[in-house]
Motif scaffolding. Sequence first.
Motif, PDB file in Angstrom:
ATOM      1  N   GLU A  54       0.817  -1.219   0.000  1.00  0.00           N
ATOM      2  CA  GLU A  54       0.000   0.000   0.000  1.00  0.00           C
ATOM      3  C   GLU A  54       0.847   1.263   0.000  1.00  0.00           C
ATOM      4  O   GLU A  54       0.582   2.198  -0.752  1.00  0.00           O
ATOM      5  CB  GLU A  54      -0.947  -0.021   1.214  1.00  0.00           C
ATOM      6  CG  GLU A  54      -1.999   1.062   1.184  1.00  0.00           C
ATOM      7  CD  GLU A  54      -2.979   0.913   0.029  1.00  0.00           C
ATOM      8  OE1 GLU A  54      -3.606   1.927  -0.312  1.00  0.00           O
ATOM      9  OE2 GLU A  54      -3.127  -0.192  -0.542  1.00  0.00           O
ATOM     10  N   GLU A  55       1.871   1.302   0.823  1.00  0.00           N
ATOM     11  CA  GLU A  55       2.702   2.503   0.908  1.00  0.00           C
ATOM     12  C   GLU A  55       3.406   2.787  -0.415  1.00  0.00           C
ATOM     13  O   GLU A  55       3.427   3.931  -0.886  1.00  0.00           O
ATOM     14  CB  GLU A  55       3.735   2.341   2.023  1.00  0.00           C
ATOM     15  CG  GLU A  55       4.592   3.566   2.225  1.00  0.00           C
ATOM     16  CD  GLU A  55       5.580   3.381   3.359  1.00  0.00           C
ATOM     17  OE1 GLU A  55       6.714   3.896   3.212  1.00  0.00           O
ATOM     18  OE2 GLU A  55       5.248   2.740   4.377  1.00  0.00           O
ATOM     19  N   VAL A  57       2.497   1.800  -3.416  1.00  0.00           N
ATOM     20  CA  VAL A  57       1.498   2.143  -4.431  1.00  0.00           C
ATOM     21  C   VAL A  57       1.046   3.589  -4.256  1.00  0.00           C
ATOM     22  O   VAL A  57       0.983   4.354  -5.213  1.00  0.00           O
ATOM     23  CB  VAL A  57       0.303   1.164  -4.371  1.00  0.00           C
ATOM     24  CG1 VAL A  57      -0.878   1.685  -5.168  1.00  0.00           C
ATOM     25  CG2 VAL A  57       0.726  -0.209  -4.870  1.00  0.00           C
ATOM     26  N   ARG A  58       0.739   3.973  -3.045  1.00  0.00           N
ATOM     27  CA  ARG A  58       0.263   5.343  -2.779  1.00  0.00           C
ATOM     28  C   ARG A  58       1.331   6.396  -3.035  1.00  0.00           C
ATOM     29  O   ARG A  58       1.007   7.533  -3.338  1.00  0.00           O
ATOM     30  CB  ARG A  58      -0.259   5.458  -1.354  1.00  0.00           C
ATOM     31  CG  ARG A  58      -1.583   4.786  -1.164  1.00  0.00           C
ATOM     32  CD  ARG A  58      -2.147   5.066   0.229  1.00  0.00           C
ATOM     33  NE  ARG A  58      -3.430   4.463   0.389  1.00  0.00           N
ATOM     34  CZ  ARG A  58      -4.580   5.018   0.010  1.00  0.00           C
ATOM     35  NH1 ARG A  58      -4.569   6.197  -0.568  1.00  0.00           N
ATOM     36  NH2 ARG A  58      -5.720   4.399   0.195  1.00  0.00           N
ATOM     37  N   SER A  64       2.330   3.170 -10.244  1.00  0.00           N
ATOM     38  CA  SER A  64       1.906   1.835  -9.808  1.00  0.00           C
ATOM     39  C   SER A  64       0.753   1.333 -10.668  1.00  0.00           C
ATOM     40  O   SER A  64       0.693   0.139 -10.995  1.00  0.00           O
ATOM     41  CB  SER A  64       1.532   1.822  -8.325  1.00  0.00           C
ATOM     42  OG  SER A  64       0.435   2.660  -8.057  1.00  0.00           O
ATOM     43  N   HIS A  94      -4.867  -9.888  -0.553  1.00  0.00           N
ATOM     44  CA  HIS A  94      -5.451  -8.620  -0.111  1.00  0.00           C
ATOM     45  C   HIS A  94      -6.720  -8.253  -0.882  1.00  0.00           C
ATOM     46  O   HIS A  94      -7.430  -7.335  -0.478  1.00  0.00           O
ATOM     47  CB  HIS A  94      -4.426  -7.492  -0.231  1.00  0.00           C
ATOM     48  CG  HIS A  94      -3.243  -7.680   0.655  1.00  0.00           C
ATOM     49  ND1 HIS A  94      -3.180  -7.191   1.938  1.00  0.00           N
ATOM     50  CD2 HIS A  94      -2.077  -8.331   0.443  1.00  0.00           C
ATOM     51  CE1 HIS A  94      -2.025  -7.522   2.472  1.00  0.00           C
ATOM     52  NE2 HIS A  94      -1.330  -8.224   1.577  1.00  0.00           N
ATOM     53  N   GLN A 114      -8.865  -4.096   0.134  1.00  0.00           N
ATOM     54  CA  GLN A 114      -8.538  -3.099   1.149  1.00  0.00           C
ATOM     55  C   GLN A 114      -7.366  -2.262   0.647  1.00  0.00           C
ATOM     56  O   GLN A 114      -6.241  -2.697   0.712  1.00  0.00           O
ATOM     57  CB  GLN A 114      -8.159  -3.791   2.463  1.00  0.00           C
ATOM     58  CG  GLN A 114      -9.208  -4.720   3.016  1.00  0.00           C
ATOM     59  CD  GLN A 114     -10.456  -3.984   3.462  1.00  0.00           C
ATOM     60  OE1 GLN A 114     -10.385  -2.958   4.130  1.00  0.00           O
ATOM     61  NE2 GLN A 114     -11.600  -4.509   3.068  1.00  0.00           N
ATOM     62  N   GLY A 115      -7.634  -1.084   0.113  1.00  0.00           N
ATOM     63  CA  GLY A 115      -6.580  -0.184  -0.316  1.00  0.00           C
ATOM     64  C   GLY A 115      -6.324  -0.200  -1.812  1.00  0.00           C
ATOM     65  O   GLY A 115      -6.858  -1.023  -2.559  1.00  0.00           O
ATOM     66  N   GLN A 116      -5.482   0.723  -2.234  1.00  0.00           N
ATOM     67  CA  GLN A 116      -5.173   0.918  -3.648  1.00  0.00           C
ATOM     68  C   GLN A 116      -4.407  -0.254  -4.252  1.00  0.00           C
ATOM     69  O   GLN A 116      -4.650  -0.630  -5.394  1.00  0.00           O
ATOM     70  CB  GLN A 116      -4.371   2.215  -3.838  1.00  0.00           C
ATOM     71  CG  GLN A 116      -5.176   3.464  -3.579  1.00  0.00           C
ATOM     72  CD  GLN A 116      -6.318   3.592  -4.564  1.00  0.00           C
ATOM     73  OE1 GLN A 116      -6.150   3.419  -5.763  1.00  0.00           O
ATOM     74  NE2 GLN A 116      -7.495   3.901  -4.059  1.00  0.00           N
ATOM     75  N   TYR A 117      -3.480  -0.829  -3.498  1.00  0.00           N
ATOM     76  CA  TYR A 117      -2.722  -1.972  -4.007  1.00  0.00           C
ATOM     77  C   TYR A 117      -3.670  -3.105  -4.371  1.00  0.00           C
ATOM     78  O   TYR A 117      -3.614  -3.650  -5.475  1.00  0.00           O
ATOM     79  CB  TYR A 117      -1.691  -2.421  -2.962  1.00  0.00           C
ATOM     80  CG  TYR A 117      -1.026  -3.742  -3.272  1.00  0.00           C
ATOM     81  CD1 TYR A 117      -0.217  -3.882  -4.398  1.00  0.00           C
ATOM     82  CD2 TYR A 117      -1.193  -4.845  -2.443  1.00  0.00           C
ATOM     83  CE1 TYR A 117       0.405  -5.090  -4.685  1.00  0.00           C
ATOM     84  CE2 TYR A 117      -0.574  -6.056  -2.721  1.00  0.00           C
ATOM     85  CZ  TYR A 117       0.219  -6.168  -3.841  1.00  0.00           C
ATOM     86  OH  TYR A 117       0.824  -7.371  -4.121  1.00  0.00           O
TER      87      TYR A 117
END
Length: 138
Positions: A54-55, A57-58, A64, A94, A114-117
């Motif tokens: 996640e980190e 990717v963001r 990404s 995920h 859960q999240g962008q990744y």
Amino acid sequence: MTRQVVATGLTGTIGRYLQPHVVDLNVQLSESVDHIQSLLDNNIVIHLAAVVGEENVRRDLGHSYKVNVKGAVELARVTQRSRALRFVYVSTSHVYERSQEPKLLDESSAVLPQGQYALQKLLAEELICDVFRNDPSR
């Protein structure tokens, strides 16, 4: 005719365990991959590479997305146009709905990224399935 297993992401969490049994498909997924089409003929392609976590990717959503979605789908399209035997896409757990109870996950499990990744990995998976819709055995 010699068959090989070629793979992206051989320095990653899973890929490092595949060496030296597979050939490194050293390709920049943020760029066009059309030039590798002939390398895929009569081979099995395993796609493991991604901007992971996640980190990461963001930190750069545009980059990404270009690697995790567009690059993965383009690699699938090039594979589909080649005479490659199979295309194996490795996603992430995920993408699935979290549960308080330990349970085995499979492709029929409920998804809730859960999240962008996880969103990028799930989107890539859906688009890749569409690429091989008429030839799902590949």
